[in-house]
Scaffold this active site. Structure first.
Site, PDB file in Angstrom:
ATOM      1  N   LYS A  80       0.968  -1.198   0.046  1.00 44.24           N
ATOM      2  CA  LYS A  80       0.100  -0.089   0.194  1.00 44.24           C
ATOM      3  C   LYS A  80       0.783   1.386   0.057  1.00 44.24           C
ATOM      4  O   LYS A  80       1.954   1.254   0.734  1.00 44.24           O
ATOM      5  CB  LYS A  80      -0.943  -0.047   1.292  1.00 44.24           C
ATOM      6  CG  LYS A  80      -1.959   0.963   1.275  1.00 44.24           C
ATOM      7  CD  LYS A  80      -2.828   0.832   2.408  1.00 44.24           C
ATOM      8  CE  LYS A  80      -4.000   1.774   2.244  1.00 44.24           C
ATOM      9  NZ  LYS A  80      -4.802   1.937   3.738  1.00 44.24           N
ATOM     10  N   SER A 155      -9.942   1.445   2.620  1.00 47.69           N
ATOM     11  CA  SER A 155      -8.924   2.226   1.736  1.00 47.69           C
ATOM     12  C   SER A 155      -7.640   1.667   1.331  1.00 47.69           C
ATOM     13  O   SER A 155      -7.293   1.871   0.218  1.00 47.69           O
ATOM     14  CB  SER A 155      -8.351   3.435   2.322  1.00 47.69           C
ATOM     15  OG  SER A 155      -7.133   2.914   3.794  1.00 47.69           O
ATOM     16  N   SER A 179      -9.875  -0.799   6.951  1.00 47.22           N
ATOM     17  CA  SER A 179      -9.453  -0.375   5.539  1.00 47.22           C
ATOM     18  C   SER A 179      -8.886  -1.767   5.220  1.00 47.22           C
ATOM     19  O   SER A 179      -8.233  -1.752   3.657  1.00 47.22           O
ATOM     20  CB  SER A 179      -8.387   0.548   5.663  1.00 47.22           C
ATOM     21  OG  SER A 179      -9.202   1.674   5.396  1.00 47.22           O
TER      22      SER A 179
HETATM   23  N1  GLN Z   1     -13.297   3.407   5.912  1.00 48.49           N
HETATM   24  C1  GLN Z   1     -12.618   4.015   7.106  1.00 48.49           C
HETATM   25  C2  GLN Z   1     -12.350   5.672   7.124  1.00 48.49           C
HETATM   26  O1  GLN Z   1     -12.778   6.034   6.001  1.00 48.49           O
HETATM   27  C3  GLN Z   1     -11.354   3.312   7.442  1.00 48.49           C
HETATM   28  C4  GLN Z   1     -10.066   3.743   7.037  1.00 48.49           C
HETATM   29  C5  GLN Z   1      -8.921   2.773   7.312  1.00 48.49           C
HETATM   30  O2  GLN Z   1      -9.103   1.963   7.879  1.00 48.49           O
HETATM   31  N2  GLN Z   1      -7.797   3.574   6.884  1.00 48.49           N
HETATM   32  O3  GLN Z   1     -11.987   6.130   7.957  1.00 48.49           O
END
Ligand code: GLN
Length: 480
Positions: A80, A155, A179
């Site tokens: 990532k 994400s 994420s």
């Molecule tokens: N979808 C969640 C957010 O938008 C989690 C993001 C993450 O785990 N980095 O914050």
């Protein structure tokens, strides 16, 4: 021809050691497949030009070490774009860091490098890991390999799609609120978030530091275990990483007791009907495997999403203050220093990141700190305590990973709250620091396409081994 679809880390390792194929051959197969698919899927933002050279190095190690070769030597991985690899760009999916090159390796990368793993490239992500669909990337969305009109989740959507499209054997992602697990469930792969402190965060660009963990996307639970065993452990460079004595495995009793929160089957359940059906089918399979299933009350759970969406932006606003055009990445000059900051941040950050910085500074501001931030921290403690009590009684809390399968590209971009709702079942693990895993649990039909779903297991701190045991059992029941 190497059948990438069939390949796992464990299998590839055997083939590499027995000389069926070389690390160079595996790597070239992945590069070819990426070449064919990435222009459409956009899982990768960059493919590293030295991937084949890394593979040649791995082949030399395999030759000298033979059977003693580490399980990850010659294994191609995606990383990532918020995890630092020395000398490589780490843009975090953001314009503000587009020109930034990492000056050191993240600890997880260093450990993987030492074990001979191959880094194929940088995986796409929502900007600074904020989002649930990868549509917040400044470099275009990633598409779901199971249906390209849909999102891969986020994400870590690029990382999940890379594994799902056979563009890597495994990927490193980050999980602050789901994420790794939510995109894993949308893309039909395994997604794992370790206990907070189990893996060093050194070299992971911070989003919300008290929740962030590096997580894994793999094809099987066994593969997750292999990579986790390589990257876990105390790191003096991350003061929140835990001393190895504490992270030692705690054995569990032979029967795994699974708790199912009662709100899942109530009238106002957040789950779509066939997602609930799929979940119940999974529970029946677990019962047949000899797991004890028990209904549990988690009345504070409904507050986990609001708590997350107060504490997370508070930490985001403070962590992202460092991107001011002075030290890293993009710089846009104005008439004075203050204007330099404003122009750089206005131009460099996308809408969702700016929204969260504003929310975060608001909940931390003098007049509102007690009403929002402080209150959220109190509720966080209540949720954590309630879950800890539940874990006195059961080994695992089971839920679906997400209330829906992958949604359509564009469907939720203009409605942030509906986007946030896809994290409703994942954030409690982060706000309590628990380890959690999402395992493919079958598919549902949407518009004539089969879309994957995930079953999520959450365990108490440092009980990763229970997650892996239960996960492997469940995989066997799924015929995997
Ligand atoms: N979808 C969640 C957010 O938008 C989690 C993001 C993450 O785990 N980095 O914050």
């Amino acid at each position: 021809m190497i059948d990438l679809n069939e390949l796992t880390i464990a299998k590839a390792h055997k083939h590499l050691v027995s000389g069926d194929f070389s690390a160079k051959e595996i790597t070239e197969s992945y590069l070819e497949n990426i070449e064919e698919k990435n222009s459409d899927i956009n899982a990768y933002l960059e493919i590293f030009d030295d991937a084949t050279t890394q593979a040649e190095e791995a082949d030399k190690i395999i030759k000298t070490k033979g059977k003693e070769t580490s399980a990850l030597t010659g294994i191609p991985l995606a990383v990532k774009d918020n995890i630092l690899i020395k000398g490589r760009t780490a843009s975090c999916g953001s314009k503000i860091l587009e020109p930034y090159k990492a000056s050191y390796d993240a600890t997880a990368i260093k450990k993987l490098r030492e074990s001979g793993a191959i880094f194929l490239g940088r995986a796409n992500m929502d900007e600074f890991a904020m989002g649930s669909s990868t549509e917040n990337s400044a470099f275009g969305p990633t598409k779901n390999p199971h249906d390209t009109s849909r999102v891969p989740g986020g994400s870590s959507g690029g990382a999940a799609a890379a594994v799902a499209m056979d563009g890597a054997l495994a990927a490193l992602g980050s999980d602050t609120g789901g994420s790794v697990r939510q995109p894993a469930s949308f893309c039909g792969v395994v997604g794992f978030k370790p206990t907070y402190g189990a893996v060093s965060r050194y070299g992971l660009v911070a989003m919300a530091s008290s929740f962030d963990q590096i997580g894994l996307l793999t094809k099987t639970v066994e593969d997750t275990e292999i990579v986790f065993n390589t990257i876990k452990g105390h790191d003096p460079l991350d003061s929140t990483s835990v001393k190895s004595s504490k992270s030692e495995i705690i054995n569990h009793k032979s029967e795994i007791k699974i708790g199912v929160p009662s709100f899942l089957s109530q009238k106002d359940t957040p789950l779509e009907k066939d997602v609930l059906d799929n979940f119940n089918t999974s529970l029946n399979k677990l019962k047949e495997l000899g797991c004890g299933i028990k209904e549990i009350e988690l009345s504070s759970m409904e507050y986990s999403l609001p708590v997350y969406y107060i504490i997370m932006p508070a930490e985001v606003s403070s962590n992202l203050a460092r991107f001011d055009g002075m030290r890293y990445g993009l710089r846009t000059e104005g008439e004075d220093l203050f204007a330099d900051y404003a122009y750089t941040r206005g131009k460099g950050f996308g809408a969702e990141v700016r929204r969260r910085i504003l929310l975060g500074t608001y909940v931390l501001s003098a007049g509102y700190h007690d009403a929002y931030y402080k209150k959220a921290v109190s509720v966080q403690n209540v949720i954590r305590k309630e879950c800890e009590n539940v874990f006195e009684d059961v080994d695992i809390i089971a839920t679906p990973t997400s209330p829906t399968p992958a949604f359509k590209l564009g469907e939720r971009v203009s409605d942030p709250v509906s986007m946030y709702l896809s994290d409703v079942l994942t954030v409690f693990a982060n706000i309590s620091g628990f380890p959690a895993i999402s395992i493919p649990s079958g598919t549902v039909e949407r518009d004539g396409k089969s879309l994957p779903l995930g079953l999520q297991f959450t365990a108490s701190h440092f009980r990763e081994n229970v997650l892996f045991d239960a996960g492997k059992k469940f995989e066997t029941a799924q015929g995997m």
